[in-house]
Design a protein around this motif. Structure first.
Motif, mmCIF file in Angstrom:
data_model
loop_
_atom_site.group_PDB
_atom_site.id
_atom_site.type_symbol
_atom_site.label_atom_id
_atom_site.label_comp_id
_atom_site.label_asym_id
_atom_site.label_seq_id
_atom_site.Cartn_x
_atom_site.Cartn_y
_atom_site.Cartn_z
ATOM 1 N N SER A 132 1.137 -0.960 0.205
ATOM 2 C CA SER A 132 -0.112 -0.108 0.168
ATOM 3 C C SER A 132 0.755 1.239 -0.202
ATOM 4 O O SER A 132 1.616 1.406 0.272
ATOM 5 N N ARG A 133 0.274 1.820 -0.923
ATOM 6 C CA ARG A 133 0.539 3.766 -0.875
ATOM 7 C C ARG A 133 1.078 4.325 0.704
ATOM 8 O O ARG A 133 -0.158 6.061 0.226
ATOM 9 N N VAL A 134 1.246 3.509 1.651
ATOM 10 C CA VAL A 134 0.414 4.298 2.932
ATOM 11 C C VAL A 134 1.516 5.403 3.601
ATOM 12 O O VAL A 134 2.844 5.520 2.391
ATOM 13 N N SER A 135 1.879 6.654 3.833
ATOM 14 C CA SER A 135 2.392 7.684 3.688
ATOM 15 C C SER A 135 3.716 7.419 4.041
ATOM 16 O O SER A 135 3.977 6.358 5.564
ATOM 17 N N ALA A 136 4.714 8.291 3.989
ATOM 18 C CA ALA A 136 6.083 8.284 4.691
ATOM 19 C C ALA A 136 5.216 8.518 5.664
ATOM 20 O O ALA A 136 4.702 9.894 6.160
ATOM 21 N N PHE A 137 6.852 8.044 7.209
ATOM 22 C CA PHE A 137 6.695 8.206 8.713
ATOM 23 C C PHE A 137 5.516 7.736 9.121
ATOM 24 O O PHE A 137 5.111 7.671 10.226
ATOM 25 N N VAL A 138 4.811 6.576 8.074
ATOM 26 C CA VAL A 138 3.696 5.778 9.253
ATOM 27 C C VAL A 138 4.267 4.442 9.159
ATOM 28 O O VAL A 138 4.171 4.110 8.174
ATOM 29 N N SER A 139 3.667 4.066 10.349
ATOM 30 C CA SER A 139 3.950 2.565 10.033
ATOM 31 C C SER A 139 2.767 1.802 9.722
ATOM 32 O O SER A 139 1.465 1.718 10.173
#
Ligand SMILES: Cc1cc2nc3c(=O)[nH]c(=O)nc-3n(C[C@H](O)[C@H](O)[C@H](O)COP(=O)(O)O)c2cc1C
Ligand SMILES: [Mn+2]
Length: 466
Positions: free
Chosen positions: A207-214
């Motif tokens: 998934s393209r979860v945002s940077a800095f989010v686990s």
């Protein structure tokens, strides 16, 4: 659903999983059975008798929207957009993982000379692949050296040697960003590859979860409960307690191995004539008893990987658009035919001049859209974006090239076969406004049938011999 075994036992009862007890060769035969089965939207397949190996392989877990809904604990009749929407509604309530002291993934611990990945059944998928690929439906856990942010990312892993597997961290992917930080410090990066677990975790890896989010925290949000994790044996990383197999090791940013080619989800081979890549030097393996190896067929659309990405890319686009709190957003669709990542269609209610352009440019500025999304189409609220004939209607009768925009330079994927192999880092983008402009004082008058006449002629239907 806490692990792959629960997916299998519950899925079998629902007719979503089928066991294959006949002997199947992991060289091409297994992948071809899976691929042909997926082209018919068949069930997930548990290959129990893989030639030359003791342990099973599962494929085709994510091939249908019904199985994606099953994995997400949503009603089985959900559409892809229903799944995007439930993801967007719950995905921001992050729930960090829960540390446990003992776990099934530690039932077997292989260190030193016992490290041997060739004892696992690893499929060779396509004729021109560079070898068998251990990591397809897996994900790699890494940690940011500055902030401690833990990332899960699905990056393919070719099996090179008994203690070496490949990586392909495309530039700008989160593991690539982290690796470059380790490189600047003159350090190696610890990694853990996870194969076989709660299937939602693999979907999150892709998934393209945002940077800095686990992605662990997003999994907790979507499940409504934390993921159980335990520390690796040889790496300081959280790994899922119920994982079938954990391959621990490190990536030395200065050392390379010849990798690929691999038959990619674009329907073409990638890694042909490209640079050598970093790889994972394995320092330990832990696995459950009778570990289930999980593979996805990738290759030409539309099958397992395409459906996975239509969900993982589509849901993150929808979540990220919603997070911008733009009014009027109605729905969106990232067609599996484009693997959910090259084309997005968004439906909206226009509320002010320039609103459509706001949505078009917002889409390509999300974490998902900023990476290789080539075409965005916005349609009016009366059109469902998955209703392709109606989208064609809008593209014919509402779309005007004068109101569309070409963006010359955006971040691309090196897998995009529409670009020359040697120049795939930058892509153009096309923003298509297929709506009736909000600011028009005089709008086209839609033709409606006269309701009274409709009733009258319907009553004459049999008289008319129709
Ligand atoms: C089966 C499969 C294989 C993939 N292989 C790769 C790969 O080799 N390299 C890569 O950069 N992305 C690959 N992807 C896409 C990434 O998983 C996706 O871009 C994800 O966002 C990466 O995680 P990150 O955003 O945390 O970097 C693959 C996806 C799937 C479903
Ligand atoms: Mn990430």
């Amino acid at each position: 659903m806490k692990d792959m075994r629960e997916f299998i036992s519950k899925g079998e009862k629902l007719g979503l999983v089928k066991r294959i007890s006949a002997e199947v060769n992991p060289y091409l035969e297994l992948s071809h059975i899976a691929k042909l089965n997926e082209e018919e939207s068949g069930p997930a397949l548990l290959f129990e008798n893989v030639k030359g190996y003791e342990t099973p392989v599962i494929t085709s877990v994510c091939t249908t929207t019904e199985r994606l809904a099953f994995i997400m604990d949503q009603p089985r009749e959900s559409s892809l957009f229903d799944l995007y929407d439930s993801w967007a509604k719950r995905g921001d309530n992050l729930v960090p993982p829960n540390w446990v002291d003992s776990a099934p993934c530690k039932e077997n611990i292989l260190l030193g000379d016992d490290i041997d990945l060739t004892r696992f059944p690893v499929p060779h998928y396509y004729p021109q692949d560079g070898g068998p690929f251990y990591g397809t439906a897996h994900f790699i856990v890494t940690k940011d050296p500055d902030s401690g942010w833990v990332n899960l990312g699905t990056y393919r892993s070719q099996l090179f040697e008994k203690d070496k597997i490949g990586t392909m961290f495309i530039k700008g992917k989160h593991a690539d960003i982290m690796l470059k930080k380790y490189q600047a410090r003159g350090e190696k990066m610890q990694v853990a590859s996870i194969c076989g677990c709660d299937p939602l975790l693999f979907i999150l890896g892709a998934s393209r979860v945002s940077a800095f989010v686990s992605e662990y925290d997003v999994a907790g949000a979507l499940r409504g409960q934390p993921v159980d994790v335990i520390k690796g044996e040889t790496v300081d990383l959280p790994v899922p307690a119920t994982a079938e197999c954990v391959v621990e090791g490190f990536v030395d940013p200065e050392v390379f191995y010849e990798e690929g080619p691999f038959g990619e989800y674009t329907g073409y081979y990638s890694g042909v004539g490209t640079d050598p890549r970093n790889f994972i030097q394995v320092t330990g393996i832990t696995h459950r008893n009778n570990p289930i190896h999980w593979g996805t067929t990738v290759g030409r659309a539309v099958t397992d990987t395409h459906m996975t990405m239509a969900l993982s890319y589509g849901a993150t686009l929808w979540q990220q658009l919603n997070a911008m709190k733009i009014p009027g957003l109605k729905s969106c669709y990232c067609p599996p035919e484009g693997s959910g990542r090259f084309l997005a269609i968004i439906s909206m209610k226009q509320m002010y001049p320039g609103h459509v352009n706001q949505v078009l440019t917002a889409a390509i500025s999300t974490e998902m859209g900023a990476y290789g999304l080539k075409t965005v189409i916005v349609v009016d609220e009366d059109i469902d974006p998955w209703d392709i004939p109606r989208v064609m209607y809008a593209l014919s009768f509402r779309f005007q090239p004068n109101r569309s925009q070409v963006i010359q330079r955006g971040r691309s994927t090196p897998l995009d076969p529409s670009l020359p192999i040697s120049a795939r880092e930058i892509t153009g983008r096309l923003l298509m406004d297929a709506t009736i402009p909000y600011e028009w004082k005089e709008k086209p008058i839609p033709i409606e049938l006269d309701t009274e006449v409709v009733e009258r002629v319907k009553a004459r239907w049999s008289e008319l011999g129709l």
